[in-house]
Design a protein around this motif. Structure first.
Motif, PDB file in Angstrom:
ATOM      1  N   SER A 154     -19.470  70.136  85.802  1.00 26.44           N
ATOM      2  CA  SER A 154     -18.729  69.452  84.742  1.00 26.44           C
ATOM      3  C   SER A 154     -18.018  70.330  83.752  1.00 26.44           C
ATOM      4  N   ASP A 155     -17.298  69.813  82.972  1.00 23.43           N
ATOM      5  CA  ASP A 155     -16.374  70.831  82.285  1.00 23.43           C
ATOM      6  C   ASP A 155     -17.491  71.379  81.206  1.00 23.43           C
ATOM      7  N   HIS A 156     -18.604  71.008  80.679  1.00 24.03           N
ATOM      8  CA  HIS A 156     -19.570  71.554  79.867  1.00 24.03           C
ATOM      9  C   HIS A 156     -20.056  72.892  80.247  1.00 24.03           C
ATOM     10  N   PHE A 157     -20.643  72.931  81.535  1.00 26.42           N
ATOM     11  CA  PHE A 157     -21.090  74.048  82.201  1.00 26.42           C
ATOM     12  C   PHE A 157     -20.172  75.306  81.921  1.00 26.42           C
ATOM     13  N   PHE A 158     -18.740  75.136  82.084  1.00 25.84           N
ATOM     14  CA  PHE A 158     -17.889  76.268  81.959  1.00 25.84           C
ATOM     15  C   PHE A 158     -17.852  76.504  80.541  1.00 25.84           C
ATOM     16  N   THR A 159     -18.455  76.121  79.425  1.00 21.53           N
ATOM     17  CA  THR A 159     -18.449  76.629  78.175  1.00 21.53           C
ATOM     18  C   THR A 159     -19.661  76.973  77.589  1.00 21.53           C
ATOM     19  N   THR A 160     -20.522  77.294  78.531  1.00 18.32           N
ATOM     20  CA  THR A 160     -22.207  77.735  78.239  1.00 18.32           C
ATOM     21  C   THR A 160     -21.863  79.216  78.118  1.00 18.32           C
ATOM     22  N   ASN A 161     -22.889  79.764  77.345  1.00 14.55           N
ATOM     23  CA  ASN A 161     -23.363  81.047  77.224  1.00 14.55           C
ATOM     24  C   ASN A 161     -23.362  81.780  78.860  1.00 14.55           C
ATOM     25  N   PHE A 162     -24.366  81.087  79.509  1.00  9.01           N
ATOM     26  CA  PHE A 162     -24.875  81.271  80.930  1.00  9.01           C
ATOM     27  C   PHE A 162     -23.551  81.688  81.522  1.00  9.01           C
ATOM     28  N   TRP A 163     -22.580  80.667  81.740  1.00 14.06           N
ATOM     29  CA  TRP A 163     -21.409  80.737  82.441  1.00 14.06           C
ATOM     30  C   TRP A 163     -20.805  82.007  82.065  1.00 14.06           C
ATOM     31  N   TYR A 164     -20.473  82.325  80.835  1.00 17.78           N
ATOM     32  CA  TYR A 164     -19.434  83.442  80.489  1.00 17.78           C
ATOM     33  C   TYR A 164     -20.335  84.717  80.893  1.00 17.78           C
ATOM     34  N   MET A 165     -21.473  84.743  80.820  1.00 13.27           N
ATOM     35  CA  MET A 165     -22.221  86.049  81.366  1.00 13.27           C
ATOM     36  C   MET A 165     -22.476  86.183  82.579  1.00 13.27           C
ATOM     37  N   TRP A 166     -22.564  85.094  83.361  1.00 11.96           N
ATOM     38  CA  TRP A 166     -22.953  85.191  84.802  1.00 11.96           C
ATOM     39  C   TRP A 166     -21.497  85.331  85.603  1.00 11.96           C
ATOM     40  N   GLN A 167     -20.566  84.616  85.059  1.00 12.18           N
ATOM     41  CA  GLN A 167     -19.151  84.950  85.608  1.00 12.18           C
ATOM     42  C   GLN A 167     -18.781  86.394  85.428  1.00 12.18           C
ATOM     43  N   THR A 168     -18.817  86.959  84.237  1.00 13.10           N
ATOM     44  CA  THR A 168     -18.295  88.291  84.130  1.00 13.10           C
ATOM     45  C   THR A 168     -19.117  89.386  84.564  1.00 13.10           C
ATOM     46  N   THR A 169     -20.466  89.072  84.728  1.00 12.81           N
ATOM     47  CA  THR A 169     -21.385  90.126  85.501  1.00 12.81           C
ATOM     48  C   THR A 169     -21.001  90.242  87.071  1.00 12.81           C
ATOM     49  N   PHE A 170     -20.429  89.238  87.525  1.00 14.71           N
ATOM     50  CA  PHE A 170     -20.369  89.145  88.946  1.00 14.71           C
ATOM     51  C   PHE A 170     -18.849  88.833  89.409  1.00 14.71           C
ATOM     52  N   ALA A 171     -17.897  88.596  88.426  1.00 17.56           N
ATOM     53  CA  ALA A 171     -16.522  88.509  88.632  1.00 17.56           C
ATOM     54  C   ALA A 171     -16.374  87.195  89.406  1.00 17.56           C
ATOM     55  N   TRP A 172     -17.022  85.948  88.964  1.00 14.13           N
ATOM     56  CA  TRP A 172     -16.601  84.629  89.501  1.00 14.13           C
ATOM     57  C   TRP A 172     -15.304  84.169  88.785  1.00 14.13           C
ATOM     58  N   GLN A 173     -14.922  83.326  89.650  1.00 16.03           N
ATOM     59  CA  GLN A 173     -13.865  82.460  89.068  1.00 16.03           C
ATOM     60  C   GLN A 173     -14.189  80.975  89.085  1.00 16.03           C
ATOM     61  N   GLU A 174     -13.696  80.055  88.472  1.00 16.88           N
ATOM     62  CA  GLU A 174     -14.024  78.552  88.473  1.00 16.88           C
ATOM     63  C   GLU A 174     -13.766  78.178  90.130  1.00 16.88           C
ATOM     64  N   TRP A 175     -12.764  78.639  90.647  1.00 13.22           N
ATOM     65  CA  TRP A 175     -12.290  78.132  91.950  1.00 13.22           C
ATOM     66  C   TRP A 175     -12.910  78.981  93.099  1.00 13.22           C
ATOM     67  N   SER A 176     -13.874  79.573  92.798  1.00 15.98           N
ATOM     68  CA  SER A 176     -14.738  80.360  93.608  1.00 15.98           C
ATOM     69  C   SER A 176     -15.543  79.539  94.506  1.00 15.98           C
ATOM     70  N   SER A 177     -15.992  80.113  95.600  1.00 18.40           N
ATOM     71  CA  SER A 177     -17.042  79.108  96.510  1.00 18.40           C
ATOM     72  C   SER A 177     -18.310  79.028  96.071  1.00 18.40           C
ATOM     73  N   LEU A 178     -18.667  77.650  95.840  1.00 16.08           N
ATOM     74  CA  LEU A 178     -20.051  77.170  95.585  1.00 16.08           C
ATOM     75  C   LEU A 178     -21.177  77.765  96.564  1.00 16.08           C
ATOM     76  N   TYR A 179     -20.710  77.989  97.759  1.00 15.19           N
ATOM     77  CA  TYR A 179     -21.374  78.562  98.742  1.00 15.19           C
ATOM     78  C   TYR A 179     -22.142  79.925  98.365  1.00 15.19           C
ATOM     79  N   GLU A 180     -21.306  80.833  97.762  1.00 18.77           N
ATOM     80  CA  GLU A 180     -21.530  81.982  97.372  1.00 18.77           C
ATOM     81  C   GLU A 180     -22.145  81.912  96.149  1.00 18.77           C
ATOM     82  N   PHE A 181     -21.900  81.069  95.479  1.00 24.43           N
ATOM     83  CA  PHE A 181     -22.472  80.962  93.959  1.00 24.43           C
ATOM     84  C   PHE A 181     -24.065  80.433  94.191  1.00 24.43           C
ATOM     85  N   ARG A 182     -24.164  79.720  94.997  1.00 17.85           N
ATOM     86  CA  ARG A 182     -25.479  79.088  95.437  1.00 17.85           C
ATOM     87  C   ARG A 182     -26.467  80.352  95.966  1.00 17.85           C
TER      88      ARG A 182
END
Length: 524
Positions: A154-182
Motif C-alpha cells: 500500500s501507499d503507506h509502505f513507501f513512506t516508511t523509514n524502512f523503505w527509504y533505507m532498503w530502497q537506497t541501500t540496494f537501488a530498488w524502484q517502486e516498479w521493481s520486481s516483487l520476485y527479487e524483493f522477496r
C-alpha cells in the motif's frame, strides 16, 4: 600424436569470467594458456570499476556491497587469490582485516529536507505493512511473475523509514520486481535488523576494481590465461539440432572455431552496457539503444527458443532501469571534514547518507581515503547517486540527467545546507564526473521466472551462462556473490565434477535471526 587440449572461452571480462577462469585452473586442472577471455572494452572488470587520476578526477560508476556472512562463494574465490600488498595472505583476509579495522556504523542514514539527521531505529511500519511482509515471506515465488513492489504494498509502505533505507541501500524502484524483493528479504534477513546502521557492509581497502579485479587478473596472468581486449563477440554459431552445442564464436569478420569438447561461458547481459561519463562542465549522455551484451543474448535466444531465456523484460525499458552516479574529486579535505563533523562518521565508517526528501532520491558515500592507489594525500573523493534522474532538482532546476558535474555538486551542497561554504568547496574541486547507466537496474525489472535462463541450459553440452541474469534458486542478484556462484556452478556442471558449490546459507530459517527481524519490525 599429442592430444589436442580442451579450450575454454569466456565472452565478457567481468568478475564472473575471471572467477570461472580461477575455478578452471584450481579445480579442473586447466592450463592457463587454454583459457581465453574476450572483452569488448579496453579494461577487464565489468561493473567492478575504478579509474582516474588526481589531476583529472576519479570515477566509480558504482559499488556493490560485500557481506561477510552471506557471500559464501565470493569468499571461497578470494581466499585462493594472493594479496598484492601484504605477503602471505589472501585477498579475502586482506579485505576482512581492513573491514574490521574500519567497521561500519552509520550515524546519519537519513537526512530530511531541512538538513536534520532523522532517528531511524523505528521502521515506521503499520499493521498492514507487517502483515504484507509476513505474507510475502511465506508466498511461493512461482506466483510472482511480473508482479511489482508497488502492486503488492500500500501507499503507506513507501513512506516508511524502512523503505527509504532498503530502497537506497540496494537501488530498488517502486516498479521493481516483487520476485527479487522477496529474495532480498529472505537472503538479507541479517541486514533487516541493522539496516539503519549498515553494520553488515564489508569494505575493501580500495575501490573494487583495484581490491578485487586487479589481484584476480594478476593471478590469472601468472597462470598464462589469454586476455583479448577491445574485441566484440557478435554471435555464437550452434551445431544443428535441438541441443545446444556452440561450434563457433563470431567476432565481426573473424570466426573462432569451437570443438564439441571445448567450453563457452557467456555473460548474458551487463548492467553497465552503454554507460557514459560527463565532467564538471558537461552532462553525461543517455545512450539507451543497442546494448551489446543484451543484443548478443537476444540473438542467440532467438536461435534456441525457450532454452536461453528472454532478455526483453530486462533491457527494453531503460527509462525504468537507469540511474545516475557521480564521483567528485577535491584537492584537500575541506568538504569531507564538514561531512564528518555533520554526520559523526569519519570517512569509511558511515556508508550511505540518503537525502530522504530529495527529488532525485540522492545518496552519498564517503569511503576511507585513499580510495584509489594513485590518489595522493592531498586528494579526496566521495561517491553518490540519484535514483530519479528524470526529476528536476530541488535547488538546481534541471533534471539530474541533464546536469553537469558542477550542478550536481551544487544540489548536494544545498541538501547538506553547506551554502555558506559553497565558494570554498568549489574552489577545491578537481572534477565531478557524472555517469548515466541505462541498464543498471535491469536485473530488478519485473519478469517471469522463465525469462532468466539456467546457468547450464537443458540440452547444453558446452555452453554456460554466467551473469546477473541467470536463474539461481534462493540467491539474490546485484551482488558479487551471484557472479561468482554462477561461474562456479557453470564450471562444475559442464565438467561434471564431484566438487560442490557452497550453498546459500538459509538465515531466513534461523530462529535467532527471525526473532531479531520481528523485534526490528516493532521497534520504536
Amino acid at each position: 600424436m599429442s592430444e589436442i587440449k580442451k579450450q575454454a572461452y569466456f565472452v565478457g571480462g567481468g568478475l564472473a569470467s575471471l572467477a570461472g577462469a580461477v575455478y578452471l585452473v584450481e579445480d579442473a586442472n586447466f592450463a592457463g594458456e587454454d583459457i581465453h577471455i574476450i572483452e569488448h572494452l579496453p579494461v577487464l572488470g565489468g561493473s567492478n570499476d575504478g579509474a582516474g587520476s588526481a589531476d583529472k578526477g576519479f570515477i566509480c560508476r558504482g559499488g556493490r556491497m560485500l557481506n561477510e556472512e552471506t557471500y559464501e562463494n565470493f569468499w571461497d574465490l578470494t581466499s585462493r587469490i594472493p594479496s598484492l600488498d601484504v605477503p602471505n595472505i589472501s585477498v579475502k583476509d586482506e579485505i576482512l582485516a581492513f573491514d574490521r579495522a574500519n567497521p561500519t556504523h552509520s550515524n546519519a542514514r537519513l537526512i530530511d529536507g531541512k538538513g536534520q539527521k532523522l532517528p531511524v531505529t523505528d521502521m515506521q511500519f503499520n499493521t498492514a505493512d507487517r502483515m504484507k511482509l509476513t505474507k510475502l515471506y511465506f508466498t511461493n515465488e512461482d506466483t510472482l511473475d511480473n508482479v511489482t513492489i508497488r502492486d503488492y504494498f500500500s501507499d503507506h509502505f513507501f513512506t516508511t523509514n524502512f523503505w527509504y533505507m532498503w530502497q537506497t541501500t540496494f537501488a530498488w524502484q517502486e516498479w521493481s520486481s516483487l520476485y527479487e524483493f522477496r529474495r532480498y528479504m529472505r537472503r538479507m534477513m541479517l541486514e533487516f535488523s541493522r539496516i539503519e546502521t549498515l553494520e553488515g557492509v564489508t569494505r575493501t581497502p580500495f575501490n573494487q576494481y583495484e581490491s578485487i579485479i586487479v589481484p584476480l587478473k594478476e593471478y590469472l596472468t601468472k597462470k598464462g590465461v589469454d586476455f583479448t581486449l577491445r574485441k566484440t563477440v557478435t554471435d555464437l554459431d550452434f551445431k544443428d539440432g535441438n541441443g545446444i552445442t556452440v561450434k563457433a564464436i563470431i567476432c565481426g569478420e573473424e570466426t573462432i572455431p569451437v570443438r564439441e569438447n571445448d567450453l563457452v561461458f557467456f555473460t548474458n547481459g551487463a548492467i553497465t552496457d552503454n554507460s557514459d561519463n560527463g565532467d564538471y562542465h558537461t552532462p553525461a549522455k543517455y545512450l539507451p539503444n543497442d546494448p551489446p551484451s543484451f543484443a548478443l543474448w537476444r540473438k542467440i535466444a532467438d536461435k534456441k527458443p525457450g532454452k536461453l531465456g528472454n532478455p526483453d523484460p530486462f533491457y527494453k525499458k531503460p527509462d525504468e532501469s537507469k540511474w545516475l552516479s557521480f564521483t567528485p574529486t577535491f584537492t584537500g579535505n575541506f568538504l569531507l571534514k564538514l561531512i564528518e563533523e555533520y554526520s559523526g562518521n569519519r570517512p569509511g565508517s558511515g556508508a550511505l547518507m540518503t537525502f530522504r526528501d530529495s527529488s532525485w532520491r540522492m545518496s552519498i558515500v564517503v569511503a576511507a581515503q585513499p580510495h584509489f592507489r594513485n590518489q595522493d594525500k592531498d586528494t579526496t573523493i566521495l561517491w553518490g547517486y540519484g535514483l530519479y534522474p528524470d526529476n528536476v532538482g530541488d535547488y538546481v532546476k534541471r533534471p539530474m540527467m541533464e546536469c553537469t558535474g558542477e550542478e550536481i555538486l551544487t544540489e548536494l551542497i544545498y541538501h547538506l545546507h553547506f551554502e555558506e561554504h559553497e565558494a570554498k568547496i568549489k574552489e577545491s574541486v578537481v572534477n565531478v564526473i557524472p555517469c548515466i547507466m541505462p541498464f543498471v537496474d535491469a536485473l530488478f525489472q519485473p519478469r517471469a521466472k522463465t525469462d532468466r535462463p539456467l546457468v547450464v541450459p537443458d540440452g547444453s553440452t558446452n555452453l554456460a551462462l554466467i551473469s546477473q541474469f541467470v536463474e539461481i534458486p534462493d540467491d539474490m542478484v546485484f551482488t558479487e556473490e551471484y557472479s561468482v556462484r554462477a561461474a562456479r556452478m557453470a564450471v562444475y556442471t559442464l565438467l561434471n565434477t564431484d566438487k560442490q558449490v557452497a550453498p546459500v546459507t538459509p538465515y531466513w530459517r534461523q530462529g535467532e535471526v527471525l526473532l531479531k527481524a520481528i523485534y526490528t519490525s516493532y521497534r520504536t
